[in-house]
Design an enzyme around this catalytic site. Structure first.
Site, PDB file in Angstrom:
ATOM      1  N   GLU A 120     115.797 108.325  27.552  1.00 22.92           N
ATOM      2  CA  GLU A 120     116.485 107.172  26.954  1.00 22.92           C
ATOM      3  C   GLU A 120     115.455 106.346  26.206  1.00 22.92           C
ATOM      4  O   GLU A 120     114.305 106.216  26.645  1.00 22.92           O
ATOM      5  CB  GLU A 120     117.146 106.318  28.044  1.00 22.92           C
ATOM      6  CG  GLU A 120     117.773 105.059  27.465  1.00 22.92           C
ATOM      7  CD  GLU A 120     118.694 104.318  28.432  1.00 22.92           C
ATOM      8  OE1 GLU A 120     118.602 104.545  29.646  1.00 22.92           O
ATOM      9  OE2 GLU A 120     119.496 103.507  27.928  1.00 22.92           O
TER      10      GLU A 120
ATOM     11  N   ASN B 223     128.515 107.189  29.918  1.00 21.92           N
ATOM     12  CA  ASN B 223     127.326 107.169  30.775  1.00 21.92           C
ATOM     13  C   ASN B 223     127.690 106.662  32.162  1.00 21.92           C
ATOM     14  O   ASN B 223     128.215 107.411  32.968  1.00 21.92           O
ATOM     15  CB  ASN B 223     126.224 106.317  30.134  1.00 21.92           C
ATOM     16  CG  ASN B 223     125.052 106.088  31.067  1.00 21.92           C
ATOM     17  OD1 ASN B 223     124.581 107.043  31.701  1.00 21.92           O
ATOM     18  ND2 ASN B 223     124.599 104.862  31.204  1.00 21.92           N
ATOM     19  N   GLU B 224     127.477 105.384  32.385  1.00 21.88           N
ATOM     20  CA  GLU B 224     127.653 104.850  33.748  1.00 21.88           C
ATOM     21  C   GLU B 224     128.947 104.040  33.768  1.00 21.88           C
ATOM     22  O   GLU B 224     128.921 102.845  33.987  1.00 21.88           O
ATOM     23  CB  GLU B 224     126.451 103.968  34.054  1.00 21.88           C
ATOM     24  CG  GLU B 224     125.925 104.072  35.436  1.00 21.88           C
ATOM     25  CD  GLU B 224     124.612 103.325  35.589  1.00 21.88           C
ATOM     26  OE1 GLU B 224     124.463 102.219  35.041  1.00 21.88           O
ATOM     27  OE2 GLU B 224     123.718 103.858  36.265  1.00 21.88           O
TER      28      GLU B 224
ATOM     29  N   CYS C  83     122.297 103.675  29.346  1.00 25.28           N
ATOM     30  CA  CYS C  83     123.138 102.589  28.817  1.00 25.28           C
ATOM     31  C   CYS C  83     123.082 102.495  27.300  1.00 25.28           C
ATOM     32  O   CYS C  83     123.946 101.873  26.684  1.00 25.28           O
ATOM     33  CB  CYS C  83     122.709 101.257  29.412  1.00 25.28           C
ATOM     34  SG  CYS C  83     123.050 101.122  31.165  1.00 25.28           S
TER      35      CYS C  83
HETATM   36  O1  AHR Z   1     117.517 104.169  33.587  1.00 25.28           O
HETATM   37  C1  AHR Z   1     117.773 102.872  33.201  1.00 25.28           C
HETATM   38  C2  AHR Z   1     119.263 102.546  33.220  1.00 25.28           C
HETATM   39  O2  AHR Z   1     119.762 102.635  34.515  1.00 25.28           O
HETATM   40  C3  AHR Z   1     120.137 103.491  32.453  1.00 25.28           C
HETATM   41  O3  AHR Z   1     120.190 103.182  31.114  1.00 25.28           O
HETATM   42  C4  AHR Z   1     121.466 103.307  33.080  1.00 25.28           C
HETATM   43  O4  AHR Z   1     122.281 104.438  32.968  1.00 25.28           O
HETATM   44  C5  AHR Z   1     121.143 102.908  34.495  1.00 25.28           C
HETATM   45  O5  AHR Z   1     121.826 101.763  34.862  1.00 25.28           O
END
Ligand code: AHR
Length: 658
Positions: free
Chosen positions: A46, A373-374, A242
């Site tokens: 990321e 993603n999350e 994220c």
């Molecule tokens: O790894 C950092 C962040 O942690 C990522 O962007 C997210 O997916 C998680 O909350």
């Protein structure tokens, strides 16, 4: 009181039963319990902590296209030898919405130079003897003959490399010059001097080293990609995280805007720029010089399966949580469908042709894609169902990676876990940023998972020495040791757990927002954390098939502080045992191996060890916790080894073939 508790703890340590102090582990090498997927240990990438811009993307000029806010962030106007002039930012958004700002550099008549210096990303890392390629897109104003000199300077202003370009055209054109640096400097700056009275428009002012990963022009930092290659990863997850979601939908990651000419890839603010009040990073933007084509190619280079994660019409729920209405999901769905065609489609399809035009006619063999993603809540399920239906209709073989929320337990997790299982999801993406103790306590997490349910992707995890989001978190030995112990549970359950990746991956020592991270770097150097070496040991020794290792007929899940797993590498005819000792005591351990015709007379053990649980690696001391290999003699069917306190041990012994 405190001293009594300490005394009790140390007594407990002293009175560890003799069976634990001298345990005999039994390994049944002919009782395969699970197959280990080649994807098992991979990478989560990321653009956080200056991982891409200012990191692995080797561009040295910050804000090369004047799109940051303010437009001249990172640039400083300068005059030399009595020169004077001005710099103006020009907005051409109507004509070029993808790259709306350029500058006009005007030099007043008379002697001297006028121009700008660029500070780089926390300076520029320059190496003696390396060739640097400078480029700029420029156009002269009518009647102007302004030339440009580019200089690299050290912190004292001493010039360590120089070149010049002489733009002539009244239309936009790219001009380049290459030169060799005569000194190594970790925080150099670049001056751009205009001379001869006149005015010139500039955009995409860029400087790259010649030696990048695979020596691709405008490419990636070779030393950092090498660290990834050294992990021999099973997959590369990109672009996050994220960052996929964006703080708002407008700020989400859109892959189509990250391919093709770099000057047409729209720069946007990086969502991590303003995420943490305690680590604000106002100069953090995404230029997308590292875009989806580069991700796919890097995955291919390092032998990893590509795993793109796409936005599913939801912005980050920790931020705005904006939703695309269900009847307006088409652009999001189309992005997913087009991405699959871009990766795999024949070259006579629209997106397959574009891939070929960009230099890669062969398919990237994409097999998996992440939907969001999350994400969490019913709003995710509603969108997920539409994605699932649309993608599976046309591409039934593409495996979908689906969110089960940001936590490994609790209401959000339970709801998604149950719902996704009922919907027969392919792969569930579990995230756990938890304490070292949580990792030890959860080594049995997957022992009772449904063997016929969705496969598990431990998509983001890292032990937090202080707590999630704390800037005090350290990549210390205790965290790495607890992750290693936990990973025995992943491996033992390899029939359920098909993929796992530590997160986040990279951090610039001066530009980070989130800690802990797997690999830290500055402008010239990098180091692997103890956690990196844990990941590497597992990945290089993942084997092909799991076999049982027991102590007194029990799975080894913390007895006497020890955790263990065992695999066969069928191709290499090797048995591999991982034994993690989280206790402060050494163990004289025996390993009795049955089910093989015989063992070769020598084995090897690779150990990570430190007596200090707070030990960390650093740029200046990168090897405080790093692998040490020793060989040992084998007699009969039993291995005898002294297992050090606080150690991760990977034992390899060959199987005789007769
Ligand atoms: O790894 C950092 C962040 O942690 C990522 O962007 C997210 O997916 C998680 O909350």
């Amino acid at each position: 009181m405190k001293s009594k508790i300490l005394l009790l703890f140390s007594l407990l340590n002293w009175f560890i039963p003799a069976t634990w102090a001298q345990p005999t582990y039994i390994i049944k090498a002919d009782s395969i319990t699970a197959h280990v997927e080649p994807t098992m240990y991979g990478i989560f990438f990321e653009d956080i902590n200056m991982a891409a811009d200012g990191g692995v993307y080797a561009e040295l000029v910050k804000n090369r296209s004047f799109e940051f806010t303010p437009n001249l962030m990172g640039w400083h106007e300068r005059g030399k030898d009595g020169g004077s002039g001005s710099v103006q930012v020009v907005d051409r958004s109507a004509e070029r919405p993808d790259n709306p700002h350029v500058i006009t550099l005007t030099v007043a008549s008379g002697a001297g130079y006028y121009g700008l210096s660029n500070e780089g990303f926390r300076g520029m890392g320059i190496k003696k003897g390396e060739t640097y390629h400078f480029s700029v897109i420029a156009r002269q104003h009518s009647g102007s003959r302004t030339g440009l000199t580019v200089e690299l300077v050290d912190s004292q202003g001493v010039v360590i490399g120089r070149g010049a370009v002489h733009p002539t055209d009244l239309n936009w054109k790219t001009y380049t010059v290459s030169f060799v640096a005569n000194s190594t400097v970790d925080k150099a700056q670049m001056n751009l001097w205009a001379h001869k009275a006149g005015a010139i428009d500039l955009d995409m002012v860029s400087l790259f080293p010649e030696h990048t990963w695979m020596n691709r022009p405008g490419g990636l930092r070779a030393d950092l990609v090498q660290r990834l290659a050294d992990l021999k990863p099973g997959f590369l997850r990109f672009p996050g995280g994220c960052i996929v979601e964006g703080r708002t939908l407008a700020n989400r990651y859109q892959w189509k805007k990250t391919i093709g000419d770099v000057d047409r890839r729209e720069t946007i603010i990086n969502r991590w720029n303003l995420e943490f009040k305690h680590r604000l990073t106002p100069d953090y933007y995404q230029t997308f010089g590292l875009g989806f084509m580069e991700y796919f190619m890097t995955a291919e280079d390092i032998g990893a399966e590509p795993l793109p994660i796409l936005n599913c019409g939801m912005a980050c729920q920790f931020n705005s949580g904006q939703l695309a209405p269900l009847d307006s999901l088409d652009p999001y769905l189309q992005d997913a469908m087009d991405l699959i065609e871009f990766a795999n489609g024949p070259t006579d399809t629209k997106w397959g042709k574009l891939r070929a035009d960009l230099g890669h006619p062969a398919s990237f063999h994409l097999k998996m894609i992440g939907v969001g993603n999350e994400q969490w809540g019913p709003q995710y399920i509603e969108r997920w169902k539409i994605f699932e239906k649309t993608i599976k209709q046309q591409y039934p073989d593409i495996q979908l990676v689906s969110s089960v929320g940001p936590d490994p337990d609790g209401q959000k997790f339970d709801y998604l876990n149950q719902t996704m299982r009922a919907l027969h999801a392919d792969i569930l993406d579990e995230h756990y940023y938890r304490s070292p103790q949580w990792f030890l306590d959860n080594v049995r997490r997957y022992d009772n998972y449904d063997r016929n349910g969705p496969h598990i992707f431990a998509g983001e995890y890292a032990a937090q020495s202080k707590g999630v989001g704390s800037p005090e978190n350290k990549n210390n030995w205790q965290c790495a040791l607890s992750e290693a112990a936990f990973m025995t549970g992943l491996e033992r359950n390899a029939d359920v757990v098909h993929m796992a990746s530590y997160a986040p991956l990279f951090a610039h020592v001066e530009g980070w927002q989130w800690t802990p991270d797997l690999i830290w770097f500055d402008n010239l150097r990098s180091y692997g954390t103890p956690n990196y070496y844990v990941q590497q040991l597992y990945s290089l020794n993942k084997g092909t098939d799991v076999v049982p290792i027991t102590l007194h007929d029990q799975t080894v899940t913390g007895q006497g502080g020890c955790f263990a797993s065992a695999v066969l590498d069928k191709a290499a005819h090797t048995l591999i045992v991982k034994l993690i000792n989280t206790a402060a005591q050494a163990q004289d351990a025996s390993f009795v191996i049955s089910g093989v015709k015989g063992l070769s007379s020598k084995g090897s053990v690779t150990t990570l060890q430190n007596d200090d649980l707070n030990a960390v690696n650093s740029l200046d001391q990168p090897g405080v916790v790093s692998p040490k290999v020793q060989s040992f003699a084998v007699t009969g069917d039993t291995l005898r080894l002294s297992i050090k306190p606080y150690s991760v041990n990977v034992i390899r012994v060959g199987e005789m073939l007769y």
